[in-house]
Every structure is written in structure tokens, then in C-alpha cells.
Design an enzyme around this catalytic site. Structure first.
Site, PDB file in Angstrom:
ATOM      1  N   CYS A  66       0.844  -1.202   0.000  1.00 17.78           N
ATOM      2  CA  CYS A  66       0.000   0.000   0.000  1.00 17.78           C
ATOM      3  C   CYS A  66       0.879   1.251   0.000  1.00 17.78           C
ATOM      4  O   CYS A  66       2.056   1.224   0.386  1.00 17.78           O
ATOM      5  CB  CYS A  66      -0.952  -0.003   1.199  1.00 17.78           C
ATOM      6  SG  CYS A  66      -0.157   0.225   2.792  1.00 17.78           S
TER       7      CYS A  66
ATOM      8  N   CYS B 201       2.535   2.216   3.537  1.00 14.51           N
ATOM      9  CA  CYS B 201       3.706   1.420   3.939  1.00 14.51           C
ATOM     10  C   CYS B 201       4.914   1.744   3.074  1.00 14.51           C
ATOM     11  O   CYS B 201       6.047   1.816   3.567  1.00 14.51           O
ATOM     12  CB  CYS B 201       3.379  -0.071   3.866  1.00 14.51           C
ATOM     13  SG  CYS B 201       2.179  -0.631   5.111  1.00 14.51           S
TER      14      CYS B 201
ATOM     15  N   CYS C  70      22.621  26.706  -5.374  1.00 15.02           N
ATOM     16  CA  CYS C  70      22.691  25.717  -6.456  1.00 15.02           C
ATOM     17  C   CYS C  70      23.108  24.353  -5.915  1.00 15.02           C
ATOM     18  O   CYS C  70      22.308  23.427  -5.866  1.00 15.02           O
ATOM     19  CB  CYS C  70      23.668  26.187  -7.535  1.00 15.02           C
ATOM     20  SG  CYS C  70      23.813  25.042  -8.932  1.00 15.02           S
TER      21      CYS C  70
ATOM     22  N   HIS D 284      37.788  33.046  -8.507  1.00 13.90           N
ATOM     23  CA  HIS D 284      38.588  34.210  -8.103  1.00 13.90           C
ATOM     24  C   HIS D 284      39.319  34.729  -9.342  1.00 13.90           C
ATOM     25  O   HIS D 284      40.363  34.204  -9.738  1.00 13.90           O
ATOM     26  CB  HIS D 284      39.572  33.845  -6.998  1.00 13.90           C
ATOM     27  CG  HIS D 284      40.221  32.494  -7.146  1.00 13.90           C
ATOM     28  ND1 HIS D 284      41.247  32.252  -8.041  1.00 13.90           N
ATOM     29  CD2 HIS D 284      39.956  31.313  -6.543  1.00 13.90           C
ATOM     30  CE1 HIS D 284      41.618  30.982  -7.967  1.00 13.90           C
ATOM     31  NE2 HIS D 284      40.838  30.384  -7.064  1.00 13.90           N
TER      32      HIS D 284
ATOM     33  N   CYS E  74      42.961   2.268  16.339  1.00 10.76           N
ATOM     34  CA  CYS E  74      44.337   2.433  15.846  1.00 10.76           C
ATOM     35  C   CYS E  74      44.398   3.545  14.812  1.00 10.76           C
ATOM     36  O   CYS E  74      43.384   4.090  14.389  1.00 10.76           O
ATOM     37  CB  CYS E  74      44.854   1.112  15.281  1.00 10.76           C
ATOM     38  SG  CYS E  74      44.027   0.620  13.757  1.00 10.76           S
TER      39      CYS E  74
ATOM     40  N   CYS F 204      39.256   4.842   4.536  1.00 16.37           N
ATOM     41  CA  CYS F 204      38.215   5.807   4.180  1.00 16.37           C
ATOM     42  C   CYS F 204      37.063   5.092   3.479  1.00 16.37           C
ATOM     43  O   CYS F 204      37.206   3.979   2.971  1.00 16.37           O
ATOM     44  CB  CYS F 204      38.812   6.879   3.280  1.00 16.37           C
ATOM     45  SG  CYS F 204      37.641   8.179   2.801  1.00 16.37           S
TER      46      CYS F 204
ATOM     47  N   CYS G  52      35.931   5.705   0.719  1.00 12.01           N
ATOM     48  CA  CYS G  52      36.250   5.549  -0.700  1.00 12.01           C
ATOM     49  C   CYS G  52      37.170   4.367  -0.944  1.00 12.01           C
ATOM     50  O   CYS G  52      37.449   4.021  -2.098  1.00 12.01           O
ATOM     51  CB  CYS G  52      36.874   6.817  -1.253  1.00 12.01           C
ATOM     52  SG  CYS G  52      38.543   7.150  -0.637  1.00 12.01           S
TER      53      CYS G  52
ATOM     54  N   CYS H 143      47.657   6.553   7.030  1.00 11.47           N
ATOM     55  CA  CYS H 143      48.016   6.744   8.435  1.00 11.47           C
ATOM     56  C   CYS H 143      47.362   8.020   8.944  1.00 11.47           C
ATOM     57  O   CYS H 143      47.494   9.081   8.322  1.00 11.47           O
ATOM     58  CB  CYS H 143      49.539   6.824   8.565  1.00 11.47           C
ATOM     59  SG  CYS H 143      50.099   7.272  10.229  1.00 11.47           S
TER      60      CYS H 143
ATOM     61  N   CYS I 174      50.268  10.948   9.964  1.00 10.87           N
ATOM     62  CA  CYS I 174      50.979  11.736   8.959  1.00 10.87           C
ATOM     63  C   CYS I 174      50.282  11.762   7.601  1.00 10.87           C
ATOM     64  O   CYS I 174      50.657  12.548   6.729  1.00 10.87           O
ATOM     65  CB  CYS I 174      52.397  11.214   8.788  1.00 10.87           C
ATOM     66  SG  CYS I 174      52.472   9.522   8.108  1.00 10.87           S
TER      67      CYS I 174
END
Length: 521
Positions: free
Chosen positions: A315, A318, A383, A427, A474, A479, A481, A486, A489
Site C-alpha cells: 500500500c 507502507c 545551487c 577568483h 588504531c 576511508c 572511498c 596513516c 601523517c
């Protein structure tokens, strides 16, 4: 006139026979009754308080029913003859078209207007069986079994769909059929019933060469003889298919994917739907209802949503809740049925969703189809269009010289220029390095984000530019992706190994003290 007179004589004879049958029927029902209260044996009084039974009406109803069955049968036979003639005409036209395609260009330019091969109805009718029998046809079969709600009862229902096409997949005939209780015991039985029904339909057209298609791998192994059926019901149907195959000059099975038999899948699903809906009288007239398998409410069929691909039905209410929850979770909506992965088409959700949510779904689908490293957004707040880097670059080259080196891009929606490196409006006459030293960059969205990330010690993924915050665990970061690095660094991890000398963890991030009074969830 002679035929008319003969028909009148037949009608008169029929009426006389019916009158005699009525008289005999009444005499049989008015036979003697023992212990008659009147003392007269063999007489029943129909004039008392009990109603007299209307034998005439009952017999006339039977006559009307038989007559209607006769008319339906004659109509079916006429339609079948017409379909056979149309099929034969189609075969004739296709053969003639192939002959014309093979005519040399020179002969066609000289004699093209004189080429003709008209179809003769009398010749086609006499030779239709041989013409049809020599052509190759395709029979698509699909059987479905589903547990559905019929009113307040959950039951197993089934249906089959069959489509007969010519060698170029032009539809000739399609039919759907409801399966009985014994035929709904397993999906294999339903699939085999569909094959039997499809081959029967092909035989009614006098087809000689057919290939029947199924999408069920186990059933395909049954009918090809690679696997022997163990269940008696399945084995019986497999044998029935083998017997039907011998009635054709050529008849072989072929395995297809679900997408290739989608049209007969819909026919089988329609046969199931015809069993789960019931009529109901309303103020607007007669309507049909069916039970939603999520909320178990009886819903009118115009408020039922059918999902493309699987044709499961729910339906509007739902489906609305289901799609909204998926959107709040950052996901695209799929079919709510357990184990079904059919995607909910965005354009069809407008029937029950707010237009704003439909736009959100379109945006989510677009985001999911673009790789993380290929996305670019318009920095203008009004936008914020999502674009692909390669596409917006090609678009910008039409208006801006040197877009590759400068990083300038033109939004494909609002048409304004922006910098893809700095993630800000363009810019003019200022390089990216010079602009990043100005307050304008620090106050811009990307500059503010980097300032916040520096103060919070966040780490930016160099592949997709997403910010990552280490809460605990740790320093090996993966990520969303897929890039591994690390956290200390930013050096890349390769083959699950660090390329830097930074420590892998800190005890303060690994061992966490439990609160004496943990918060309630």
C-alpha cells in the site's frame, strides 16, 4: 430462404423436445408420495403453504449456460483460425521482405515497381500448417508461487505466464493462468506447469519448431536430463514435458536471466494478483481490494504500489514509510519484501511521496552512480549541483580557455564559474595559492572547514577529500572511498602495511574507561 426455413424447422423441433422434457420432469417430481394426507396416492399438492419449485426456470438456466458455452467455444475456434491466418500472413510478408532485400540495386531501380507477391487467403489457409510448421518460434514460460494475504488469511497462490514470439521476438500470443493448490507446492512445479502450458499453446498454433525459455536453473537441468527429479510430482511433469517435446519437429529448452523473461514474469504475477483481490461495494460503486502484506489492511487496488522488476505489491502508506526511512539512513530504497533486491523506481514514487523527497532520491541515486573521487559540487549555496569532474571540464572548455590549468569550472546548472581546487566561486585574476592566503578563503566554506579540521586534528583523505575524525582505535584508517592511510601523517598504507614509521596505536585510543553510570540508550 432454404437455409432460413431449415433453421426454423430446427427451432420448432427443439421447442417440441423441450416441452416434452419439461412434462416428463414435472411428472417425475409429482410422483406418488406414501401416506399422503389427502389419501390420494400419486398426487402432491403444490398449492399449499410451500412454494412450488420452478423447474422451468432451472432448466432454462441450464440451457442458457450450455448455449453460452457453445458460443464461447465457437468464438475461440474462430479467433484461433484468425490468429493462424494472421501468423501465416506475417511469415509470408517476412519471406517476401527478405527476397526484396536480396534484389540487386540495378534490378531494383529498373523493375522495383513490378515486384509483387500478394498473400492469397485461400492459399494461405490451405498451406498455413506447413508454412507455420517450417518456421522457428520462441516460447517464454514463467511460473510463480507466492505467499499472499487473501483477506485475513495467509495462503500460497500461484500463476503462470506464457508468451509465444516469432524468431525476431515479435509477440504473437500471450496468456496467463491461475494455478491450483496442488500446483503451488513448490517453485519447480509452478515452472514446469508453465512449460507444459506453453507447449500446449504452441501445439494449438500447429507450430513445428520451437525453443522454450526458462530462467530457473534447476528446472532447466530437469528438462535437459542433466538432473533426475526425485519428487514424484516434479518427475511426472518432467515426463509430460518430454512427451510434448516429441510432438514437435524441433523443441529444445534454453536458459535465460530474469530480465529476459520479465514480460512473462508480469503475466504470472498478474495471475497471482487476480486471486488475492476481492470485490466490495462502496458509495462510488463497485471496487476491488487486496490486503497489504505489511500492515494487513484491506486497501483499494488504486492505492496499491507495484514494484517494477519483482511486481511485489504494497500500500502507499507502507511504501511511503519504507522509502522515507531509507532516505533518512542515507540509502536508496529497494523492495521491502524479504530477500528481494529489486530497486524502487524514483519516478514512480511521486504517486505517494512529497516532491522534495523525490528530488532527494534522484540526488542520492546520482551520488551513488558517481565515484567518490569523480564528484564535484557547485559551491554556490543556492545551487549545490552535483556534477562529474570530467563532464563539467568538457562543458567548461566551450566557454573558458585554459580551464585545465586554471581549475576554473562552469556549473552545468546555474552557469556560474567556480574554482574546483579551492571549492569557492571563481577568483578572477588571482591564482589559487594567492587566494588561499586571503581572508576571503579563510571565510569561505572550504577554508573554514580546513581551519576547523586543523583545530580538531582531523585528517583529510587525499583521494576523495573527505574529513576523517579518529574517535578511538588504531591509526590505520580506511576511508569510505577505500583509500587506506596513516592518521598521524597521512601516508598511504599498501597491502595492509604502513609506509611510514609512525606508531600504529596509542593506548589512550585503544583502552577506554567505562563510566560508572553509563548513559541510558
Amino acid at each position: 430462404m432454404a437455409a432460413k426455413t431449415l433453421a426454423q424447422d430446427h427451432d420448432l423441433a427443439f421447442n417440441l423436445q423441450m416441452q416434452e422434457a419439461l412434462a416428463v420432469s414435472k411428472a417425475a417430481h409429482t410422483s406418488s408420495v406414501p401416506n399422503s394426507p389427502t389419501g390420494d396416492a400419486g398426487i402432491v399438492d403444490f398449492t399449499g403453504e410451500e412454494e412450488e419449485f420452478d423447474f422451468t426456470s432451472l432448466i432454462l438456466q441450464d440451457i442458457a449456460r450450455v448455449d453460452q458455452e457453445r458460443r464461447d467455444r465457437e468464438f475461440g475456434e474462430q479467433e484461433m483460425k484468425r490468429l493462424k491466418v494472421d501468423l501465416d500472413r506475417r511469415i509470408h510478408d517476412q519471406k517476401f521482405a527478405k527476397e526484396l532485400m536480396n534484389v540487386p540495386e540495378g534490378d531494383w531501380s529498373k523493375h522495383g515497381d513490378n515486384y509483387q507477391k500478394p498473400y492469397s487467403l485461400s492459399a494461405g489457409s490451405s498451406s498455413s500448417s506447413s508454412a507455420i510448421g517450417n518456421e522457428s518460434f520462441r516460447v517464454y514460460c514463467k511460473g510463480l508461487v507466492s505467499e499472499e494475504m487473501i483477506g485475513d488469511t495467509r495462503a500460497m497462490v500461484g500463476g503462470v505466464g506464457v508468451a509465444i514470439c516469432d524468431s525476431t521476438d515479435n509477440l504473437i500470443w500471450e496468456v496467463k493462468k491461475v494455478l491450483g493448490a496442488e500446483e503451488c507446492k513448490s517453485p519447480e512445479i509452478a515452472e514446469l506447469e508453465a512449460i507444459v502450458h506453453g507447449l500446449d499453446e504452441a501445439l494449438t498454433f500447429d507450430l513445428g519448431r520451437v525453443t522454450f525459455f526458462v530462467d530457473h536453473f534447476k528446472v532447466f537441468q530437469y528438462v535437459t536430463g542433466k538432473v533426475e527429479a526425485r519428487q514424484s510430482a516434479v518427475a511426472t511433469l518432467v515426463n509430460q514435458v518430454a512427451v510434448l517435446q516429441k510432438k514437435f519437429s524441433y523443441c529444445q529448452p534454453s536458459l535465460l536471466t530474469r530480465n529476459d523473461v520479465k514480460f512473462v514474469f508480469k503475466l504470472a504475477r498478474d495471475a497471482i494478483v487476480s486471486q488475492i483481490k476481492w470485490p466490495e461495494e462502496t458509495s462510488d460503486g463497485k471496487t476491488f481490494k487486496e490486503t497489504c502484506v505489511i500492515c494487513y489492511e484491506g486497501i483499494t487496488v488504486d492505492k496499491i504500489f507495484s514494484i517494477d522488476g519483482c511486481f511485489h505489491r504494497f500500500c502507499f502508506s507502507c511504501m511511503k514509510q519504507h522509502v522515507e526511512v531509507k532516505l533518512l539512513g542515507g540509502q536508496t530504497a529497494s523492495c521491502p519484501s524479504d530477500g528481494c533486491k529489486s530497486e524502487v523506481k524514483i519516478e514512480r514514487c511521486a504517486t505517494f511521496l512529497d516532491p522534495k523527497l523525490v528530488n532527494v532520491m534522484i540526488q542520492r541515486k546520482k551520488e551513488g552512480s558517481i565515484g567518490v573521487s569523480d564528484k564535484v559540487y557547485c559551491p554556490y549555496p543556492k545551487c549545490s549541483e552535483l556534477m562529474v569532474k570530467a563532464e563539467v571540464l568538457e562543458y567548461t572548455k566551450q566557454f573558458f580557455i585554459g580551464a585545465d590549468q586554471s581549475g576554473a569550472r562552469k556549473c552545468m546548472k546555474c552557469g556560474l564559474l567556480f574554482c574546483t581546487h579551492c571549492k569557492v566561486p571563481w577568483h578572477h585574476n588571482v591564482t589559487c595559492n594567492e587566494f588561499r592566503k586571503t581572508k576571503g578563503y579563510q571565510n569561505a566554506g572550504d577554508g573554514m572547514l580546513k581551519s576547523l579540521a586543523q583545530s580538531k586534528r582531523w585528517r583529510q583523505c587525499i583521494k576523495c577529500n573527505n574529513m576523517v575524525e579518529l574517535v578511538w582505535g588504531c591509526y590505520h584508517i580506511t576511508c569510505r572511498c577505500g583509500y587506506e592511510f596513516c592518521y598521524t601523517c597521512g601516508a598511504e598504507w599498501k597491502n595492509k602495511k604502513a609506509t611510514c614509521l609512525c606508531p600504529i596505536w596509542d593506548e589512550r585510543n585503544i583502552i577506554r574507561e567505562r563510566n560508572a553510570n553509563p548513559p541510558r540508550r
